[in-house]
Write a protein that holds these residues in place. Structure first.
Motif, PDB file in Angstrom:
ATOM      1  N   THR A  39       0.868  -1.185   0.000  1.00  0.00           N
ATOM      2  CA  THR A  39       0.000   0.000   0.000  1.00  0.00           C
ATOM      3  C   THR A  39       0.898   1.226   0.000  1.00  0.00           C
ATOM      4  OG1 THR A  39      -1.729  -1.136   1.250  1.00  0.00           O
ATOM      5  CG2 THR A  39      -1.832   1.262   1.194  1.00  0.00           C
ATOM      6  N   ALA A  40       0.704   2.102  -0.958  1.00  0.00           N
ATOM      7  CA  ALA A  40       1.525   3.315  -1.049  1.00  0.00           C
ATOM      8  C   ALA A  40       1.043   4.348  -0.012  1.00  0.00           C
ATOM      9  CB  ALA A  40       1.417   3.906  -2.451  1.00  0.00           C
ATOM     10  N   PRO A  41       1.986   5.184   0.462  1.00  0.00           N
ATOM     11  CA  PRO A  41       3.428   5.140   0.209  1.00  0.00           C
ATOM     12  C   PRO A  41       4.105   4.099   1.099  1.00  0.00           C
ATOM     13  CG  PRO A  41       2.944   6.965   1.653  1.00  0.00           C
ATOM     14  CD  PRO A  41       1.608   6.350   1.293  1.00  0.00           C
ATOM     15  N   ALA A  42       5.256   3.629   0.644  1.00  0.00           N
ATOM     16  CA  ALA A  42       6.033   2.650   1.398  1.00  0.00           C
ATOM     17  C   ALA A  42       7.514   2.887   1.102  1.00  0.00           C
ATOM     18  CB  ALA A  42       5.631   1.226   1.020  1.00  0.00           C
ATOM     19  N   THR A  43       8.366   2.191   1.850  1.00  0.00           N
ATOM     20  CA  THR A  43       9.810   2.319   1.677  1.00  0.00           C
ATOM     21  C   THR A  43      10.405   0.946   1.410  1.00  0.00           C
ATOM     22  OG1 THR A  43       9.884   4.196   3.209  1.00  0.00           O
ATOM     23  CG2 THR A  43      11.963   3.060   2.774  1.00  0.00           C
ATOM     24  N   LEU A  44      11.348   0.891   0.476  1.00  0.00           N
ATOM     25  CA  LEU A  44      12.078  -0.341   0.188  1.00  0.00           C
ATOM     26  C   LEU A  44      13.532  -0.131   0.586  1.00  0.00           C
ATOM     27  CD1 LEU A  44      11.952  -3.215  -1.066  1.00  0.00           C
ATOM     28  CD2 LEU A  44      12.677  -2.166  -3.223  1.00  0.00           C
ATOM     29  N   LEU A  45      13.953  -0.797   1.653  1.00  0.00           N
ATOM     30  CA  LEU A  45      15.339  -0.725   2.112  1.00  0.00           C
ATOM     31  C   LEU A  45      16.124  -1.792   1.349  1.00  0.00           C
ATOM     32  CD1 LEU A  45      14.560  -0.491   5.940  1.00  0.00           C
ATOM     33  CD2 LEU A  45      15.011   1.393   4.346  1.00  0.00           C
ATOM     34  N   TRP A  46      16.930  -1.347   0.402  1.00  0.00           N
ATOM     35  CA  TRP A  46      17.577  -2.254  -0.560  1.00  0.00           C
ATOM     36  C   TRP A  46      19.031  -2.452  -0.176  1.00  0.00           C
ATOM     37  CZ3 TRP A  46      15.873  -2.170  -6.295  1.00  0.00           C
ATOM     38  CH2 TRP A  46      16.506  -3.198  -7.003  1.00  0.00           C
ATOM     39  N   ARG A  47      19.318  -3.609   0.400  1.00  0.00           N
ATOM     40  CA  ARG A  47      20.685  -3.936   0.774  1.00  0.00           C
ATOM     41  C   ARG A  47      21.477  -4.362  -0.452  1.00  0.00           C
ATOM     42  NH1 ARG A  47      22.250  -9.419   4.009  1.00  0.00           N
ATOM     43  NH2 ARG A  47      24.514  -9.285   3.767  1.00  0.00           N
ATOM     44  N   ASP A  48      22.711  -3.881  -0.556  1.00  0.00           N
ATOM     45  CA  ASP A  48      23.609  -4.234  -1.666  1.00  0.00           C
ATOM     46  C   ASP A  48      22.968  -3.906  -3.014  1.00  0.00           C
ATOM     47  OD1 ASP A  48      25.825  -5.098  -2.969  1.00  0.00           O
ATOM     48  OD2 ASP A  48      25.543  -7.236  -2.580  1.00  0.00           O
ATOM     49  N   ILE A  49      22.481  -2.687  -3.121  1.00  0.00           N
ATOM     50  CA  ILE A  49      21.810  -2.265  -4.357  1.00  0.00           C
ATOM     51  C   ILE A  49      22.790  -2.206  -5.534  1.00  0.00           C
ATOM     52  CG2 ILE A  49      22.159   0.226  -4.013  1.00  0.00           C
ATOM     53  CD1 ILE A  49      19.279   0.628  -5.010  1.00  0.00           C
ATOM     54  N   GLY A  50      24.064  -2.086  -5.225  1.00  0.00           N
ATOM     55  CA  GLY A  50      25.068  -1.999  -6.283  1.00  0.00           C
ATOM     56  C   GLY A  50      25.170  -3.256  -7.135  1.00  0.00           C
ATOM     57  N   THR A  51      24.826  -4.414  -6.582  1.00  0.00           N
ATOM     58  CA  THR A  51      24.887  -5.655  -7.363  1.00  0.00           C
ATOM     59  C   THR A  51      23.901  -5.605  -8.522  1.00  0.00           C
ATOM     60  OG1 THR A  51      25.594  -6.950  -5.452  1.00  0.00           O
ATOM     61  CG2 THR A  51      24.594  -8.157  -7.270  1.00  0.00           C
ATOM     62  N   ALA A  52      22.674  -5.165  -8.239  1.00  0.00           N
ATOM     63  CA  ALA A  52      21.679  -5.051  -9.311  1.00  0.00           C
ATOM     64  C   ALA A  52      22.082  -3.978 -10.315  1.00  0.00           C
ATOM     65  CB  ALA A  52      20.312  -4.727  -8.713  1.00  0.00           C
ATOM     66  N   ARG A  53      22.618  -2.892  -9.834  1.00  0.00           N
ATOM     67  CA  ARG A  53      23.050  -1.817 -10.749  1.00  0.00           C
ATOM     68  C   ARG A  53      24.138  -2.341 -11.695  1.00  0.00           C
ATOM     69  NH1 ARG A  53      24.349   1.623  -7.262  1.00  0.00           N
ATOM     70  NH2 ARG A  53      22.557   3.041  -7.374  1.00  0.00           N
ATOM     71  N   LYS A  54      25.056  -3.119 -11.167  1.00  0.00           N
ATOM     72  CA  LYS A  54      26.156  -3.648 -11.978  1.00  0.00           C
ATOM     73  C   LYS A  54      25.658  -4.602 -13.059  1.00  0.00           C
ATOM     74  CE  LYS A  54      30.224  -6.655 -11.561  1.00  0.00           C
ATOM     75  NZ  LYS A  54      31.079  -7.429 -10.605  1.00  0.00           N
ATOM     76  N   HIS A  55      24.708  -5.467 -12.716  1.00  0.00           N
ATOM     77  CA  HIS A  55      24.303  -6.539 -13.633  1.00  0.00           C
ATOM     78  C   HIS A  55      23.124  -6.183 -14.524  1.00  0.00           C
ATOM     79  CE1 HIS A  55      26.945  -9.759 -12.112  1.00  0.00           C
ATOM     80  NE2 HIS A  55      26.801  -9.199 -10.926  1.00  0.00           N
ATOM     81  N   LEU A  56      22.340  -5.173 -14.161  1.00  0.00           N
ATOM     82  CA  LEU A  56      21.102  -4.900 -14.886  1.00  0.00           C
ATOM     83  C   LEU A  56      21.056  -3.537 -15.552  1.00  0.00           C
ATOM     84  CD1 LEU A  56      18.589  -6.431 -12.306  1.00  0.00           C
ATOM     85  CD2 LEU A  56      19.529  -7.503 -14.362  1.00  0.00           C
ATOM     86  N   SER A  57      22.136  -2.779 -15.476  1.00  0.00           N
ATOM     87  CA  SER A  57      22.137  -1.452 -16.104  1.00  0.00           C
ATOM     88  C   SER A  57      22.392  -1.519 -17.606  1.00  0.00           C
ATOM     89  CB  SER A  57      23.190  -0.545 -15.443  1.00  0.00           C
ATOM     90  OG  SER A  57      22.822  -0.258 -14.116  1.00  0.00           O
ATOM     91  N   ARG A  58      23.022  -2.587 -18.074  1.00  0.00           N
ATOM     92  CA  ARG A  58      23.339  -2.716 -19.494  1.00  0.00           C
ATOM     93  C   ARG A  58      22.674  -3.964 -20.046  1.00  0.00           C
ATOM     94  NH1 ARG A  58      29.829  -1.165 -19.807  1.00  0.00           N
ATOM     95  NH2 ARG A  58      29.630   0.938 -18.905  1.00  0.00           N
ATOM     96  N   THR A  59      21.430  -3.803 -20.428  1.00  0.00           N
ATOM     97  CA  THR A  59      20.674  -4.894 -21.022  1.00  0.00           C
ATOM     98  C   THR A  59      20.228  -4.478 -22.420  1.00  0.00           C
ATOM     99  OG1 THR A  59      18.607  -4.106 -20.024  1.00  0.00           O
ATOM    100  CG2 THR A  59      19.895  -5.695 -18.758  1.00  0.00           C
ATOM    101  N   LEU A  60      19.476  -5.347 -23.079  1.00  0.00           N
ATOM    102  CA  LEU A  60      19.019  -5.099 -24.443  1.00  0.00           C
ATOM    103  C   LEU A  60      17.510  -5.297 -24.518  1.00  0.00           C
ATOM    104  CD1 LEU A  60      21.749  -7.157 -26.370  1.00  0.00           C
ATOM    105  CD2 LEU A  60      21.650  -4.661 -26.179  1.00  0.00           C
ATOM    106  N   THR A  61      16.843  -4.454 -25.288  1.00  0.00           N
ATOM    107  CA  THR A  61      15.434  -4.667 -25.575  1.00  0.00           C
ATOM    108  C   THR A  61      15.298  -5.802 -26.585  1.00  0.00           C
ATOM    109  OG1 THR A  61      15.430  -3.081 -27.403  1.00  0.00           O
ATOM    110  CG2 THR A  61      14.938  -2.227 -25.200  1.00  0.00           C
ATOM    111  N   ALA A  62      14.055  -6.227 -26.837  1.00  0.00           N
ATOM    112  CA  ALA A  62      13.831  -7.309 -27.798  1.00  0.00           C
ATOM    113  C   ALA A  62      14.430  -6.978 -29.153  1.00  0.00           C
ATOM    114  CB  ALA A  62      12.340  -7.596 -27.922  1.00  0.00           C
ATOM    115  N   ASP A  63      14.343  -5.712 -29.562  1.00  0.00           N
ATOM    116  CA  ASP A  63      14.877  -5.339 -30.876  1.00  0.00           C
ATOM    117  C   ASP A  63      16.338  -4.887 -30.818  1.00  0.00           C
ATOM    118  OD1 ASP A  63      14.521  -2.934 -29.607  1.00  0.00           O
ATOM    119  OD2 ASP A  63      13.122  -2.115 -31.081  1.00  0.00           O
ATOM    120  N   GLY A  64      17.027  -5.198 -29.704  1.00  0.00           N
ATOM    121  CA  GLY A  64      18.471  -5.027 -29.641  1.00  0.00           C
ATOM    122  C   GLY A  64      18.968  -3.670 -29.214  1.00  0.00           C
TER     123      GLY A  64
END
Length: 366
Positions: A318-343
């Motif tokens: 239920t908004a508003p809420a807070t997400l305390l994200w531990r080790d957020i840098g791991t997701a940033r490292k692995h998911l910042s450079r992806t490709l759409t379906a059309d490349g």
């Protein structure tokens, strides 16, 4: 026990008429639930890898992107192979053989222009053309419901024994875990091909259904299904040690269980805790987010659109809420450079943050 007693919690499988919702029967065991789904096979000629050889399982989603210029300017969208595997190079050729589930957006027959391939994170390579290899025809194994307690309507249909009465048309095979909770269901076009008294008890039968129109659960997912059928996990992160293929299969189970009914939303202002240590791929992201909001084995979307839907309510938030994200840098490292379906280059990490913020969930690195 009477004909209409609700004994669903004591039986794992329930065959139900999708038209009226009434059951045909219930049982504890189904032969043929697991197997090898029909897969498309493609030979890619003139294969040029982008970064090393492509072998074994290569992705839950692999996109084939045609060269529109080579096709005379005719625009072609990307085609999807799910659960794609590489069988390697045929001896003495410059090609590559791929298999995958392609019923949804498979390549058209007879395509003869260059194609590039990617798995959503990296380019795999390219080929000058490809062709579909038609597999030898094989009879689909039947589904056998062992020890089925038939309802009276099924008994009557079997007693008539006509072709029409034995065609049950569309039915749902509901599957429950050991705690009696509905986990998922499989839609079937059911035709009875055989039945006989079962050794599992008086008044029970073994009912055989034509499996030609049933896609079995892949064998590689069987251990995960067996684990989940025992009940939801008691501790978070049970998915963390799975490989990419296992995570994709586990996410599908989590999604199916999570979408079975409305969840209980926590009051506004709640702080959720996400352990991002193992968020190294897209499936891991959604599994970690689901557990942050709804506990071990919890669901909170399996793609961006589904996360946006969950943020509207009914799935623990239920908004508003807070997400305390531990080790957020791991997701940033692995998911910042992806490709759409059309490349096209795509920052999935930023897109997730935008969707969460838009749904009233404030992100706080922890």
């Amino acid at each position: 026990m009477g004909e209409h007693d609700d004994d669903r919690a004591t039986r794992r499988f329930r065959l139900t008429d999708t038209e009226d919702g009434l059951p045909w029967g219930i049982c504890d065991s189904v032969d043929g639930l697991f197997g090898e789904p029909a897969r498309g096979t493609y030979e890619l000629f003139g294969w040029v890898p982008a970064a090393g050889e492509v072998r074994g399982w290569i992705g839950s989603r692999v996109w084939l992107l045609p060269d529109d210029a080579a096709a005379g300017g005719e625009e072609q969208g990307p085609w999807l192979l799910e659960d794609a595997e590489s069988l390697g190079r045929p001896p003495g050729t410059d090609g590559l053989v791929l298999t995958g589930l392609d019923d949804y957006e498979g390549p058209p027959e007879g395509h003869r222009t260059p194609v590039r391939l990617h798995d959503g994170r990296r380019w795999l390579g390219s080929c000058r053309e490809f062709t579909r290899v038609l597999p030898p025809e094989r009879a689909a194994p039947p589904l056998v419901l062992r020890g089925l307690a038939p309802r009276e309507r099924l008994r009557a249909a079997l007693a008539r024994g006509t072709r029409r009465s034995l065609d049950l048309e569309q039915a749902a095979l509901e599957i429950r875990d050991d705690r009696g909770r509905l986990l998922t269901e499989r839609l079937l076009w059911t035709r009875v091909t055989d039945w006989r008294p079962s050794s599992r008890g008086t008044d029970l039968i073994d009912l055989q259904l034509d499996g030609a129109r049933y896609d079995p659960v892949p064998e590689h997912a069987r251990p995960l299904w067996e684990r989940r059928l025992a009940g939801p996990p008691d501790t978070p992160g049970t998915w963390a040690r799975l490989d990419a293929r296992g995570r994709a299969a586990w996410l599908e189970l989590v999604r199916e269980a999570g979408c079975r009914g409305p969840g209980r939303d926590r009051p506004a202002g709640h702080a959720y805790r996400l352990d991002g240590t193992h968020v190294t791929d897209e499936a891991g992201l959604y599994l970690a987010l689901g557990e942050a909001v709804n506990g071990p084995g919890g669901y909170f979307g399996g793609c961006l659109a589904a996360v946006a839907d969950c943020l509207r309510g009914g799935f623990g938030h239920t908004a508003p809420a807070t997400l305390l994200w531990r080790d957020i840098g791991t997701a940033r490292k692995h998911l910042s450079r992806t490709l759409t379906a059309d490349g096209r280059p795509y920052d999935l990490f930023s897109a997730v943050l935008d969707v969460l913020a838009g749904g009233g969930m404030r992100i706080v690195p922890a």
